[in-house]
Design a protein around this motif. Structure first.
Motif, PDB file in Angstrom:
ATOM      1  N   LYS A 189       0.840  -1.213   0.000  1.00  0.00           N
ATOM      2  CA  LYS A 189       0.000   0.000   0.000  1.00  0.00           C
ATOM      3  C   LYS A 189       0.869   1.254   0.000  1.00  0.00           C
ATOM      4  O   LYS A 189       0.559   2.222  -0.680  1.00  0.00           O
ATOM      5  N   LYS A 229       0.871   4.103  -2.975  1.00  0.00           N
ATOM      6  CA  LYS A 229       0.628   5.512  -2.665  1.00  0.00           C
ATOM      7  C   LYS A 229       1.806   6.370  -3.110  1.00  0.00           C
ATOM      8  O   LYS A 229       1.615   7.436  -3.690  1.00  0.00           O
ATOM      9  N   SER A 237      -6.714   6.606   1.984  1.00  0.00           N
ATOM     10  CA  SER A 237      -6.877   5.479   1.060  1.00  0.00           C
ATOM     11  C   SER A 237      -6.661   5.931  -0.379  1.00  0.00           C
ATOM     12  O   SER A 237      -7.274   6.903  -0.834  1.00  0.00           O
ATOM     13  N   LEU A 238      -5.830   5.206  -1.085  1.00  0.00           N
ATOM     14  CA  LEU A 238      -5.572   5.512  -2.492  1.00  0.00           C
ATOM     15  C   LEU A 238      -6.829   5.252  -3.327  1.00  0.00           C
ATOM     16  O   LEU A 238      -7.233   6.088  -4.138  1.00  0.00           O
ATOM     17  N   LEU A 251      -7.865   9.234  -2.587  1.00  0.00           N
ATOM     18  CA  LEU A 251      -6.886   9.976  -3.387  1.00  0.00           C
ATOM     19  C   LEU A 251      -7.179   9.914  -4.880  1.00  0.00           C
ATOM     20  O   LEU A 251      -7.299  10.956  -5.537  1.00  0.00           O
ATOM     21  N   LEU A 278      -0.329  10.314   2.948  1.00  0.00           N
ATOM     22  CA  LEU A 278       0.076   8.913   2.987  1.00  0.00           C
ATOM     23  C   LEU A 278      -0.835   8.074   3.877  1.00  0.00           C
ATOM     24  O   LEU A 278      -0.784   6.845   3.822  1.00  0.00           O
TER      25      LEU A 278
END
Length: 189
Positions: A91, A95, A120-121, A125, A117
């Motif tokens: 993860k 990211k 949640s991608l 994001l 960071l």
């Protein structure tokens, strides 16, 4: 003091250790993570050291280095947001790849703006990035990604989706589909 009690109550196992082991961890938090005992991040440092092996921490440290992070940048990140080191390597890698390769952020910026960071991608994001791209492409708004990313869901929808429904039809649907959820309408009410 309230957050200290909450940390102790939520994770009591970290504090129920042999005195010698506990003292060793306290020293390591200051020496290895650079977090002083009077810092609000100290208890999070405790979670990192108690919840991760030395090898796991070292592997994540090396991962950041492969993305061009300096010792100083990694130390800064650890002091500001040690919980990042509890996230699995894959993860973190995804990211970093997204934030640095796709968006062009530099290590020092990410170290000092560490909430990016933590988010949640897949659920935050990337979907918000897609919305900002559409708004920029249509010439409607050029908005700072960091500011958009850290907004609450309600704020994001109110500021960056609602005002542009007419000029960017399908924006809400794009956001919902990229986010993988459909309950956004309830938030808008």
């Amino acid at each position: 003091m309230q957050s200290s009690r909450n940390g102790i109550l939520r994770y009591p196992v970290y504090y129920l250790k042999n005195t010698e082991i506990f003292q060793n961890i306290v020293v390591r938090i200051e020496e290895e993570l650079g977090i002083p005992q009077n810092s609000g991040m100290f208890l999070y440092g405790m979670r990192v050291l108690c919840g991760s092996s030395k090898k796991s921490i070292e592997l994540k440290y090396q991962l950041f280095k492969t993305f061009g992070w300096t010792e100083y940048d990694i130390s800064e990140l650890l002091r500001r947001n040690p919980i990042i080191f509890l996230i699995c390597e894959e993860k973190i890698r995804k990211k970093l790849d997204f934030l640095m390769t796709e968006l062009g952020y530099k290590p020092h910026f990410l170290a000092t703006h560490s909430p990016l960071l933590s988010l949640s991608l897949e659920k935050r994001l990337a979907p918000r990035h897609h919305v900002l791209l559409v708004l920029k492409e249509k010439g409607l708004l050029d908005y700072n990604f960091y500011t958009a990313a850290i907004k609450t869901e309600k704020q994001f929808l109110k500021i960056l989706i609602e005002p542009f429904k007419k000029d960017a039809p399908g924006l809400l649907e794009l956001y919902q589909s990229n986010k993988g959820c459909s309950n956004i309408d309830a938030i808008l009410r």
